[in-house]
Design an enzyme around this catalytic site. Structure first.
Site, PDB file in Angstrom:
ATOM      1  N   GLU A 127       0.828  -1.203   0.000  1.00  0.00           N
ATOM      2  CA  GLU A 127       0.000   0.000   0.000  1.00  0.00           C
ATOM      3  C   GLU A 127       0.860   1.249   0.000  1.00  0.00           C
ATOM      4  OE1 GLU A 127      -2.688   2.355  -0.604  1.00  0.00           O
ATOM      5  OE2 GLU A 127      -3.518   0.385  -0.149  1.00  0.00           O
ATOM      6  N   ASP A 187       1.233   4.027  -3.102  1.00  0.00           N
ATOM      7  CA  ASP A 187       0.824   5.416  -2.898  1.00  0.00           C
ATOM      8  C   ASP A 187       1.943   6.393  -3.234  1.00  0.00           C
ATOM      9  OD1 ASP A 187      -1.501   4.294  -2.044  1.00  0.00           O
ATOM     10  OD2 ASP A 187      -1.357   4.939   0.034  1.00  0.00           O
ATOM     11  N   SER A 200      -7.310   2.346  -3.634  1.00  0.00           N
ATOM     12  CA  SER A 200      -6.098   2.847  -2.990  1.00  0.00           C
ATOM     13  C   SER A 200      -5.096   3.336  -4.025  1.00  0.00           C
ATOM     14  CB  SER A 200      -5.458   1.753  -2.133  1.00  0.00           C
ATOM     15  OG  SER A 200      -5.129   0.637  -2.927  1.00  0.00           O
TER      16      SER A 200
END
Length: 604
Positions: A299, A303, A520
């Site tokens: 994650e 990002d 995400s």
């Protein structure tokens, strides 16, 4: 503080809480009580000396004034557009009434706390106490238990009821952690392995000439890169400056570490001009960013790689907020038992200089967050918006359902003991002061993502804000009569607001390339383009965009490509359909950076 152009006055607002402070502590009355949430069971009692940090929220009697400021300075048709407030001005507007401060102080002093044991937020609207759980039970007239989530095994120290002296009920909005059972999750798809290893030599999209939007590299149908996103969203001919004031930040939670070596591999492959650059790391509440490759987080890597890859050379910041480690019954060390969102936002609000665009790819089912707590967290986001910060959150990956990846088997029931079947909205995306980002896939045309399902729907806590009332009303009125009656709140804040590609992103993780998907990915990608828009505004000697939504739903609509195919199944239903105009699957659509740049650099 400069004179603020509002019809409200501070004095009038303060008088609304002018309640005399009693000379003695009154009898205790229940302040909040909930039923045990579904999926959680009692599994014991915490040791008496287990330390928790109580967060006591005092009322903000002038929040309506702050909200009025926020909407005025975010409205491109208002004369105050872009006239953001300072840190000190925001703090003045959320400061509690002196009577509330006095009443809470008297209560805590009478309970034996010394002044130096009581910590406060800069505006004094939060009081924080780190104390043994036995002391918390005394001052809240409650009993804490260890609660275990049966599906995940996660454990929390929580209560289902707490009380306060009766005279304090008007001076204290909430106390947490007590009834907060939310489990913050990353919004990446759980339908497939979150990391699919690929051959390092897999073909990647090549840059195409500016103005050839219809000629997006065909490889973007199977692999999303920085080049794909710039082609698809009409940004190939824009170069950011490293001399403007634009900035971007990514939040990290739950021990997700952003690996710098992986970032360099990503840059070498997709953004070679950014090689040997990195980001500023900031620890919140002891959060770490370990750099061992094996500890790299999918994650966090996703990002930072795409948000910073799209926006380079705009400077980037990565925050790591200490998570909530599983409670170990025999531990005697302090555990972070608070909801990390508020820990992060408290830290940021205390800073003078804040990145102007911030993306978060985590969320909870709205119903697992007590409404009073959700409202306070949302109010904190409004404070950031008033200071000129654009906040973006991913909308979730489970359509209209809960966290179960299979839409046919989701358990979509209310947590209030009535066990009613309901769609499950996602917080913080339901907060009206943030921009929620849904997911799409494919090119020419883009459609709603289907390997997972873009979260979307309507809040059960927050009403439809004025800026989207026309769009939401139009969508709901076009639904077949009676469709999903009782399953969603027709007066609720609709989400998402916008969308971006959300699947097949090529990242580097633990030294290897691979693909990952989820909203995400959509949120940091969209945030990267917002950082570029701010860059363009600074070049035009304008102020940052700040809270985006009033602009997006008005002048900004012309800067989006409407998505016309797809849905977001969940709760055993087909979910909502994508349609012309705004919809609760892909929002207003995906960005056309070239058009948005023209819109936002006009002198409003």
């Amino acid at each position: 503080m400069r004179v603020l152009n509002l019809k409200f006055t501070l004095l009038a607002s303060l008088l609304t809480l002018a309640v005399a402070v009693p000379q003695s502590i009154s009898p205790y009355l229940v302040k909040e009580e909930i039923l045990p949430p579904r999926g959680w069971v009692k599994s014991g009692r915490p040791p008496p000396d287990h330390a928790i940090t109580l967060r006591i929220g005092l009322p903000q009697p002038n929040f309506h004034v702050l909200e009025s400021h926020l909407y005025e300075i975010s409205d491109p048709d208002h004369e105050r557009y872009g006239d953001h407030l300072t840190k000190e001005e925001v703090e003045d507007l959320v400061r509690p009434h002196p009577d509330s401060l006095d009443a809470v102080n008297e209560w805590l002093y009478s309970a034996g706390f010394a002044a130096e044991e009581i910590n406060r937020s800069p505006a004094h609207d939060w009081v924080l106490l780190t104390i043994p759980v036995s002391k918390a039970e005394d001052i809240l007239d409650t009993t804490y238990h260890i609660w275990t989530h049966t599906a995940s095994g996660d454990s929390l120290v929580r209560s289902t009821r707490y009380s306060l002296p009766s005279h304090l009920h008007g001076h204290v909005e909430l106390v947490q952690p007590t009834t907060m059972f939310g489990r913050m999750n990353a919004h990446n798809s759980a339908i497939f392995s979150p990391f699919e290893e690929e051959d390092v030599a897999a073909p990647l999209a090549q840059t195409v000439p500016a103005g050839t939007l219809d000629a997006v590299d065909p490889s973007c149908n199977t692999t999303i890169t920085v080049s794909c996103l710039k082609q698809l969203y009409n940004a190939t001919d824009y170069e950011a400056s490293n001399t403007t004031k634009s900035s971007i930040g990514i939040t990290g939670y739950l021990e997700q570490f952003a690996n710098i070596q992986d970032l360099q591999s990503f840059y070498a492959e997709q953004r070679p001009d950014a090689l040997n650059t990195s980001f500023k790391f900031v620890s919140v509440k002891g959060g770490l960013n370990n750099q061992t490759l094996s500890e790299a987080g999918a994650e966090a890597n996703l990002d930072v790689q795409f948000a910073f890859g799209i926006s380079y050379p705009v400077p980037g910041t990565f925050w790591s907020t200490a998570g909530r480690p599983p409670f170990i019954p025999d531990t005697r060390t302090v555990n972070n038992t608070n909801e990390p969102y508020q820990d992060w936002v408290d830290s940021i609000l205390g800073q003078k200089d804040i990145p102007l665009v911030i993306s978060t790819s985590y969320g909870d089912d709205e119903q697992t967050v007590p409404e009073n707590y959700a409202r306070r967290v949302c109010a904190s986001f409004a404070q950031l918006g008033a200071r000129g910060v654009s906040l973006l959150f991913s909308s979730g990956d489970y359509g209209v359902g809960d966290g179960n990846a299979n839409p046919a088997t989701q358990q979509c029931f209310t947590n209030d003991g009535k066990n009613q079947t309901k769609f499950i909205p996602v917080f913080p995306s339901t907060c009206p002061f943030v921009t929620s980002v849904g997911g799409t896939q494919n090119i020419n045309p883009e459609v709603a993502v289907s390997r997972f399902y873009s979260g979307g729907g309507f809040s059960n806590y927050f009403d439809t804000p004025d800026y989207q009332k026309a769009a939401v009303s139009k969508y709901i009125s076009a639904l077949p009569k009676g469709l999903y009656k009782g399953l969603y709140n027709q007066q609720g804040r609709g989400f998402p607001d916008v969308a971006a590609q959300g699947d097949r992103y090529r990242i580097w993780l633990a030294g290897k390339p691979g693909k990952i998907g989820g909203t995400s990915a959509s949120s940091p990608a969209f945030a990267g383009f917002v950082a570029l828009l701010n860059d363009a505004r600074f070049k035009a000697k304008q102020k940052p965009l700040g809270f985006l939504n009033p602009l997006l739903y008005s002048k900004g609509v012309a800067g989006f490509t409407d998505i016309l195919s797809g849905s977001n199944p969940g709760c055993g239903t087909p979910g909502f359909n994508v349609t012309k105009g705004w919809d609760p699957v892909t929002g207003l659509g995906t960005p056309n950076f070239g058009k948005l740049k023209e819109i936002v650099t006009k002198q409003y």
